[in-house]
Design an enzyme around this catalytic site. Structure first.
Site, short mmCIF file in Angstrom:
data_model
loop_
_atom_site.label_atom_id
_atom_site.label_comp_id
_atom_site.label_asym_id
_atom_site.label_seq_id
_atom_site.Cartn_x
_atom_site.Cartn_y
_atom_site.Cartn_z
N ASP A 50 -39.73 -27.07 14.05
CA ASP A 50 -40.97 -27.84 13.99
C ASP A 50 -41.91 -27.48 15.14
OD1 ASP A 50 -39.96 -29.19 11.81
OD2 ASP A 50 -39.17 -30.85 13.01
N LYS A 51 -43.17 -27.79 14.92
CA LYS A 51 -44.22 -27.51 15.91
C LYS A 51 -43.85 -28.05 17.30
CE LYS A 51 -48.95 -28.91 17.02
NZ LYS A 51 -50.15 -29.67 16.56
#
Length: 349
Positions: free
Chosen positions: A158-159
């Site tokens: 994820d970011k």
């Protein structure tokens, strides 16, 4: 069609808005048939499996309502593919962005990703991503094309998760590494700070993970024997206890979108600082204004989910050698842990 169906479940979209990418009006003489089969027959470059994933993630609509892959189309139905990003030129351009490359050879790269960096262009993030940086890093390698799905990212994080990723430079490397991830022979461990004071020192979380029907920005956990979501198993082990929060190691048997975040939320222990899964609420501890101020300072110190992809292990696709990598704890998480250590020491005085 192939590319955006393939990547649906990996996007970490923050807008919540859906955009129409495809519309099919069913013929008047159409006999009832499953929608995944119907779309497969009409979309030459999309597999039935990808269409099923799209439907089960809420992206296939009939008459303006999402349907599952077993829906049977009827004459006059209006089928639309609704994605979480508008039509956009998705060509990946090389961008001069610094990368922390921890290992590289002619077949692959292992990268230590910083928190805040999106790994691949998607909704709201069409540039400035890790793969844009990889394209620049490999700009002098004629055989590497960042737009070729047969090379590039083998898996994603994820970011706002930091840590290790592997990128394949050749089709053979991506195929062989992809098989290892599919067969669960890779080793990946994460470190996380969660809202919990576990009674046990280790545990196992099992539950299918799929798009949350009430909030499509999140993933939800469903019973293992249900038809909802995909099977997922997370193992955790306590590393350090701080009373109201616990520092744990998580090892994945599977690699689903938001797996650790969703599983921890499911057992009542959201990740510290994880806004999407309720981790920015003060879930345990005192009611004093001093404690509340302390927690807010912790959130400022590490303004993201406290999750780090710490280790990555796989067999090299060319040499057959076992490759194991460990990423140091990022500064924001290390400072957060130190702050909790000092807090616990203060309580003991």
């Amino acid at each position: 069609m192939t590319d955006y169906i393939e990547e649906i479940e990996e996007q970490d979209d923050d807008t919540g808005q859906l955009y129409e990418h495809l519309r099919i009006v069913v013929d008047k003489g159409q006999v009832p048939v499953r929608i995944d089969r119907f779309m497969t027959e009409r979309l030459q470059h999309s597999s039935r499996n990808r269409i099923q994933k799209a439907a089960d993630s809420g992206f296939v609509h009939v008459n303006e309502r999402p349907v599952k892959s077993n829906y049977k189309v009827r004459p006059g139905d209006v089928i639309t593919l609704m994605l979480d990003r508008p039509h956009h030129d998705t060509t990946i351009e090389a961008e001069e962005i610094p990368l922390d490359v921890v290992y590289e050879d002619e077949a692959l790269m292992v990268i230590n990703k910083l928190a805040g960096m999106v790994v691949h262009p998607g909704a709201g993030n069409f540039n400035g991503t890790l793969i844009n940086a990889v394209a620049w890093h490999l700009r002098n390698m004629p055989s590497f094309d960042a737009n070729d799905p047969e090379v590039g990212l083998v898996h994603r994080i994820d970011k706002d998760t930091s840590g290790l990723l592997v990128v394949a430079k050749t089709p053979e490397a991506k195929r062989k590494l992809g098989l290892q991830f599919f067969n669960k022979t890779t080793h990946r461990s994460y470190n996380a700070l969660v809202w919990a004071n576990f009674a046990e020192n280790e545990g196992r979380i099992e539950g299918n993970i799929g798009r949350d029907p009430r909030d499509r920005l999140r993933m939800a956990v469903f019973p293992p024997d249900s038809e909802m979501g995909k099977p997922a198993v997370t193992h955790y082990r306590v590393l350090e206890r701080f009373g109201y929060v616990t520092f744990v190691e998580c090892i994945l048997e599977t690699g689903r979108t938001h797996q650790i975040r969703a599983h921890m939320k499911h057992i009542g222990h959201p990740m510290f600082g994880d806004e999407r899964y309720g981790g920015t609420e003060i879930l345990r501890g005192e009611r004093s204004s001093t404690y509340k101020a302390y927690i807010q300072n912790c959130f400022k110190l590490c303004p993201r989910q406290a999750l780090h992809a710490r280790t990555l292990g796989f067999v090299h696709p060319t040499t057959g050698q076992q490759m194991d990598f460990t990423s140091p704890m990022p500064q924001d998480m290390e400072q957060l842990l130190d702050k909790w250590r000092n807090y616990i020491k203060g309580l003991a005085v």
